[in-house]
Design a protein around this motif. Structure first.
Motif, PDB file in Angstrom:
ATOM      1  N   ARG A 203      19.291   5.284  36.128  1.00 32.71           N
ATOM      2  CA  ARG A 203      19.293   5.438  34.751  1.00 32.71           C
ATOM      3  C   ARG A 203      20.853   4.834  34.780  1.00 32.71           C
ATOM      4  O   ARG A 203      21.456   3.478  34.273  1.00 32.71           O
TER       5      ARG A 203
ATOM      6  N   LEU B 297      14.920  15.749  40.482  1.00 32.22           N
ATOM      7  CA  LEU B 297      15.148  14.742  39.161  1.00 32.22           C
ATOM      8  C   LEU B 297      16.553  14.186  38.725  1.00 32.22           C
ATOM      9  O   LEU B 297      16.921  12.911  38.341  1.00 32.22           O
TER      10      LEU B 297
ATOM     11  N   VAL C 263      17.141   9.874  38.172  1.00 30.45           N
ATOM     12  CA  VAL C 263      17.601   9.586  36.988  1.00 30.45           C
ATOM     13  C   VAL C 263      19.255   8.508  37.668  1.00 30.45           C
ATOM     14  O   VAL C 263      19.563   7.634  37.001  1.00 30.45           O
TER      15      VAL C 263
END
Length: 156
Positions: free
Chosen positions: A131, A123, A127
């Motif tokens: 992101r 994860l 990200v």
């Protein structure tokens, strides 16, 4: 490179181990494509300038021709719906293969005691990439540092 070493040193005897290692080492520190640098140096050592030029020519010209032909083909078929569907299918298959490879690597770390660590690392990598627009190399480096600090528990 191992196949080249086997062929050039052991099978044909064109280079000895020391010369091969020197050429390989110099090619690794040469800016640009290491394989072209290696081929030029090996060609020069075996046949002089003719060998170096033919090695560089054979490593660069045929692939360049292929790229030009593929680009022309893509431009010609860009408006063809069937061709674009085939390209889209190929892209989907390649994406699926990459996802399967990632899943298999993650499955190796998904024992009962390792699931949390594997999920957090996966994860966090996702990200960081999506992101924060981190490059894959930076994500891998960061994951390596986290893996160094956060050790996986051993399975019983």
């Amino acid at each position: 490179m191992a196949a080249l070493q086997s062929e050039l040193v052991h099978t044909r005897g064109w280079l000895d181990e020391e010369t091969y290692a020197l050429i390989y080492g110099l090619a690794r520190i040469t800016p640009g494509t290491n394989l072209v640098a290696f081929s030029a140096a090996a060609g020069w050592k075996i046949l002089g300038w003719a060998g170096a030029l033919s090695a560089v020519w054979s490593m660069t010209v045929p692939p360049a021709i292929c790229v030009v032909l593929l680009t022309r083909g893509y431009e010609a078929w860009n408006s063809n719906a069937l061709a674009m569907a085939a390209i889209g299918g190929t892209l989907a298959a390649a994406t699926g293969m990459m996802a399967t490879s990632a899943w298999q690597l993650l499955a190796l770390q998904s024992g009962p005691r390792r699931r949390l660590r594997a999920a957090v690392l996966c994860l966090a990598a996702l990200v960081a990439s999506l992101r924060f627009s981190m490059s894959p190399i930076a994500v891998l480096g960061l994951a390596a540092l986290v893996g160094l600090v956060w050790r996986a528990p051993s399975e019983p």
